[in-house]
Design an enzyme around this catalytic site. Structure first.
Site, PDB file in Angstrom:
ATOM      1  N   HIS A 257      41.125  33.029  54.167  1.00  0.00           N
ATOM      2  CA  HIS A 257      42.377  33.785  54.174  1.00  0.00           C
ATOM      3  C   HIS A 257      43.472  32.981  53.509  1.00  0.00           C
ATOM      4  O   HIS A 257      43.518  31.766  53.638  1.00  0.00           O
ATOM      5  CB  HIS A 257      42.799  34.149  55.609  1.00  0.00           C
ATOM      6  CG  HIS A 257      43.708  35.318  55.626  1.00  0.00           C
ATOM      7  ND1 HIS A 257      45.062  35.204  55.464  1.00  0.00           N
ATOM      8  CD2 HIS A 257      43.442  36.640  55.719  1.00  0.00           C
ATOM      9  CE1 HIS A 257      45.591  36.412  55.481  1.00  0.00           C
ATOM     10  NE2 HIS A 257      44.639  37.300  55.628  1.00  0.00           N
ATOM     11  N   ASP A 308      37.840  41.525  57.827  1.00  0.00           N
ATOM     12  CA  ASP A 308      36.810  42.357  57.196  1.00  0.00           C
ATOM     13  C   ASP A 308      35.393  42.039  57.663  1.00  0.00           C
ATOM     14  O   ASP A 308      34.489  42.831  57.441  1.00  0.00           O
ATOM     15  CB  ASP A 308      36.878  42.204  55.670  1.00  0.00           C
ATOM     16  CG  ASP A 308      38.116  42.867  55.123  1.00  0.00           C
ATOM     17  OD1 ASP A 308      38.328  44.041  55.454  1.00  0.00           O
ATOM     18  OD2 ASP A 308      38.879  42.209  54.407  1.00  0.00           O
TER      19      ASP A 308
HETATM   20  N1  COA Z   1      33.566  31.987  50.390  1.00  0.00           N
HETATM   21  C1  COA Z   1      33.364  30.791  49.797  1.00  0.00           C
HETATM   22  N2  COA Z   1      34.366  29.986  49.457  1.00  0.00           N
HETATM   23  C2  COA Z   1      35.633  30.368  49.706  1.00  0.00           C
HETATM   24  C3  COA Z   1      35.895  31.604  50.335  1.00  0.00           C
HETATM   25  C4  COA Z   1      34.803  32.423  50.673  1.00  0.00           C
HETATM   26  N3  COA Z   1      34.999  33.593  51.269  1.00  0.00           N
HETATM   27  N4  COA Z   1      37.225  31.741  50.488  1.00  0.00           N
HETATM   28  C5  COA Z   1      37.773  30.641  49.960  1.00  0.00           C
HETATM   29  N5  COA Z   1      36.802  29.819  49.512  1.00  0.00           N
HETATM   30  C6  COA Z   1      37.015  28.520  48.872  1.00  0.00           C
HETATM   31  C7  COA Z   1      37.325  28.741  47.397  1.00  0.00           C
HETATM   32  O1  COA Z   1      36.171  28.773  46.597  1.00  0.00           O
HETATM   33  C8  COA Z   1      38.222  27.564  47.122  1.00  0.00           C
HETATM   34  O2  COA Z   1      37.420  26.426  46.969  1.00  0.00           O
HETATM   35  P1  COA Z   1      37.761  25.296  45.877  1.00  0.00           P
HETATM   36  O3  COA Z   1      39.111  24.785  46.271  1.00  0.00           O
HETATM   37  O4  COA Z   1      36.648  24.327  46.009  1.00  0.00           O
HETATM   38  O5  COA Z   1      37.794  26.010  44.550  1.00  0.00           O
HETATM   39  C9  COA Z   1      39.013  27.390  48.405  1.00  0.00           C
HETATM   40  O6  COA Z   1      38.172  27.923  49.438  1.00  0.00           O
HETATM   41  C10 COA Z   1      40.350  28.132  48.390  1.00  0.00           C
HETATM   42  O7  COA Z   1      40.086  29.517  48.089  1.00  0.00           O
HETATM   43  P2  COA Z   1      41.003  30.436  47.220  1.00  0.00           P
HETATM   44  O8  COA Z   1      40.176  31.549  46.647  1.00  0.00           O
HETATM   45  O9  COA Z   1      41.836  29.637  46.274  1.00  0.00           O
HETATM   46  O10 COA Z   1      41.964  31.001  48.353  1.00  0.00           O
HETATM   47  P3  COA Z   1      42.966  32.201  48.187  1.00  0.00           P
HETATM   48  O11 COA Z   1      44.033  31.960  49.175  1.00  0.00           O
HETATM   49  O12 COA Z   1      43.350  32.410  46.775  1.00  0.00           O
HETATM   50  O13 COA Z   1      42.071  33.456  48.593  1.00  0.00           O
HETATM   51  C11 COA Z   1      40.863  35.004  49.829  1.00  0.00           C
HETATM   52  C12 COA Z   1      42.021  34.027  49.851  1.00  0.00           C
HETATM   53  C13 COA Z   1      40.899  35.815  51.122  1.00  0.00           C
HETATM   54  C14 COA Z   1      41.014  35.964  48.651  1.00  0.00           C
HETATM   55  C15 COA Z   1      39.523  34.225  49.721  1.00  0.00           C
HETATM   56  O14 COA Z   1      39.346  33.462  50.900  1.00  0.00           O
HETATM   57  C16 COA Z   1      38.344  35.136  49.470  1.00  0.00           C
HETATM   58  O15 COA Z   1      38.074  35.465  48.305  1.00  0.00           O
HETATM   59  N6  COA Z   1      37.641  35.577  50.545  1.00  0.00           N
HETATM   60  C17 COA Z   1      36.550  36.522  50.394  1.00  0.00           C
HETATM   61  C18 COA Z   1      37.096  37.940  50.218  1.00  0.00           C
HETATM   62  C19 COA Z   1      37.653  38.485  51.499  1.00  0.00           C
HETATM   63  O16 COA Z   1      37.058  38.382  52.564  1.00  0.00           O
HETATM   64  N7  COA Z   1      38.821  39.129  51.391  1.00  0.00           N
HETATM   65  C20 COA Z   1      39.477  39.757  52.517  1.00  0.00           C
HETATM   66  C21 COA Z   1      40.694  38.999  52.907  1.00  0.00           C
HETATM   67  S1  COA Z   1      41.373  39.585  54.423  1.00  0.00           S
END
Ligand code: COA
Length: 371
Positions: A257, A308
Site C-alpha cells: 500500500h 483487495d
Molecule cells: N508485490 C510484490 N512487490 C511489491 C508489491 C506487491 N504487491 N507492492 C510493492 N512491492 C514492492 C515493489 O516492487 C517495490 O520494490 P523495490 O523498491 O524493490 O522496487 C516496493 O515494494 C515499493 O513498491 P511501489 O510499487 O513503489 O509502491 P507504490 O506505493 O508505488 O505502490 C501499490 C502501492 C498498492 C500500487 C503496490 O503495493 C502494488 O502494486 N500492489 C499490488 C496491487 C494492489 O494490490 N493494489 C491495490 C491497492 S489497495
C-alpha cells in the site's frame, strides 16, 4: 522545481471526508472498526455526505430516497444489449453506462450544491442497478427491479441473483460496502476531484473515477487476486507459485500500500468475513490458500495484505462472478467520490500542478523539406 514520483506524500488538498493517520482509517472522525461492526452502508453514506450520523428518521428518509432512485432509464439496458457483450468487461460497461446516465438527467450540468446533492443520490442508487443489470443481461437474463423494502446491500444481491439473500450474505456484503466506501485521496478520488475542479459535471467526475478505479494497481486488484488463487489451485502450490512471481519481479495483487506501512486496517475485517463464509459454505479452499499466500508474501517480503486481498475470496464465497469484484468496489466507493465532489464544488479551485521538464534542451526548428 522538484517532484515526487507518483505524488507520494504530497498533500494536495484539505478534506473532512476521511483520514488515514498512523495507519488508522476514520470516516468523518469515526473509526472504521466501529462503522464496520455497527453501521449499515446507508448510515455510512449519509455520514460521508453530511458529516454526521443520521438519526432514525433521517436514516429512514435517506434510505427511501436511495431505493426510490435505483431504477435506471430502460434505454441504458437497451444500449447494454447492443454492446459487443462477450468481450466487454463489466468495468467498461459501468464506465460507459454512467456516462450515458448523464444524458438522461436534465440537471446533469449543474454544480450548485443543492442540485449536486440530488445527483449524488441518483448516482449512488443507480450504479448498483447498472452493475447488476449488466451482469444479468450478459447471461441473457432480464434485469431485476429493486425492492423498496430491502436494504442497499440486500437489494444489490437481490437485483444480481433475482432472489432475496439470507442474513449472513447481506451482513457480509453490507460490511464490505462499508469498508470500501472512502479512502482519503486515493487515485480514483483524486481523479474525480481533478475532473470536477474544472467545473465539469458530476457524471464526468464519476465516469473518470471509474476509469481510474479499473486499473490493477487500484480497484482492479481484487479480480486479479481471484485469478491468481484460481491459477494456484491448491495450497501446496502456493510456495512455488509466489516464489516464481518474486523471481520474475511480478507484483502480488492484493499486497502492499502507498500509505499504510503497518497493514491495511480493513484487511482484518475481510479476512474474518472470508473465514466465516468459508465455514458456512464448507468450501474453505480459497480461504486456506489466501492464508498461505499471506504467510509466504509477508514472511518473504514483509508486505501485508490490503483491502483487495481477502475481499476476493469473500466475494467468491458469496457466489459472485470474479469480474464483478471491481464494479462492486465502485458501487461502494461512489459514496466517497460523491462526498469528495460535493466538497470540491463547495470550495473549488482548479487543480493544475506543474511538471518538471526533462525533455531536450532548446532546439532550432528544421523545415520539413530539410529533415
Ligand atoms: N508485490 C510484490 N512487490 C511489491 C508489491 C506487491 N504487491 N507492492 C510493492 N512491492 C514492492 C515493489 O516492487 C517495490 O520494490 P523495490 O523498491 O524493490 O522496487 C516496493 O515494494 C515499493 O513498491 P511501489 O510499487 O513503489 O509502491 P507504490 O506505493 O508505488 O505502490 C501499490 C502501492 C498498492 C500500487 C503496490 O503495493 C502494488 O502494486 N500492489 C499490488 C496491487 C494492489 O494490490 N493494489 C491495490 C491497492 S489497495
Amino acid at each position: 522545481m522538484s517532484q515526487t514520483k507518483g505524488l507520494e506524500g504530497v498533500v494536495a488538498t484539505t478534506s473532512s471526508v476521511s483520514s488515514i493517520i498512523d495507519d488508522v482509517l476514520t470516516y468523518q472522525g469515526y473509526h472504521i472498526d466501529d462503522l464496520a461492526e455497527k453501521s449499515s452502508f446507508e448510515e455510512v453514506v449519509y455520514l460521508l455526505w453530511n458529516g454526521q450520523l443520521p438519526n432514525k428518521e433521517e436514516l429512514q428518509s435517506f434510505s427511501q430516497q436511495l431505493v426510490e432512485n435505483m431504477e435506471v432509464p430502460e434505454e441504458i439496458f437497451n444500449y447494454m444489449k447492443a454492446y459487443p457483450i462477450a468481450d466487454v468487461h463489466p468495468m467498461a460497461a459501468l464506465r460507459t453506462a454512467v456516462s450515458q446516465l448523464g444524458l438522461y438527467d436534465a440537471e446533469a450540468d449543474a454544480s450548485d450544491i443543492e442540485t449536486a446533492k440530488r445527483i449524488a443520490v441518483k448516482l449512488q442508487a443507480k450504479i448498483a442497478t447498472v452493475v447488476t443489470g449488466f451482469a444479468r443481461i450478459r447471461e441473457g437474463k432480464e434485469p431485476v427491479a429493486p425492492k423498496k423494502d430491502l436494504s442497499f446491500a440486500a437489494n444489490f444481491l437481490y437485483m444480481l441473483n433475482g432472489e432475496q439473500p439470507n442474513e449472513t450474505a447481506t451482513d457480509a456484503f453490507n460490511k464490505a460496502l462499508v469498508l470500501h466506501a472512502d479512502h482519503e485521496l486515493n487515485a480514483s478520488t483524486f481523479t474525480a476531484r481533478v475532473c470536477v475542479a474544472t467545473l465539469s459535471d458530476f457524471y464526468s467526475g464519476i465516469t473518470a473515477a471509474i476509469g481510474a478505479l479499473k486499473g490493477p494497481l487500484h480497484g482492479g486488484a481484487n479480480e486479479r487476486v481471484m485469478g491468481m488463487l484460481s491459477e494456484i489451485d491448491t495450497p501446496e502450490n502456493v510456495d512455488s507459485y509466489i516464489q516464481d512471481m518474486f523471481d520474475k519481479k511480478e507484483k502480488v495483487m492484493g499486497f502492499g500500500h502507498r500509505v499504510y506501512k503497518n497493514g491495511d486496517p480493513r484487511a482484518k475485517h475481510l479476512r474474518e468475513m472470508s473465514k466465516k463464509l468459508a465455514d458456512i459454505t464448507g468450501e474453505d479452499k480459497w480461504y486456506e490458500m489466501s492464508l498461505a499466500v499471506e504467510k509466504k508474501v509477508t514472511d518473504s517480503k514483509g508486505l501485508l495484505p490490503n483491502v483487495d486481498f481477502y475481499s476476493a475470496s469473500m466475494y467468491h464465497s458469496l457466489g459472485i462472478d470474479h469480474d464483478l469484484f471491481t464494479p462492486i468496489f465502485a458501487v461502494s466507493r461512489v459514496s466517497g467520490w460523491n462526498a469528495h465532489i460535493l466538497e470540491q464544488y463547495s470550495d473549488n479551485r482548479l487543480i493544475r500542478p506543474r511538471a518538471e521538464y526533462v525533455g531536450p534542451d532548446k532546439r532550432s526548428y528544421v523545415p520539413l523539406e530539410e529533415r
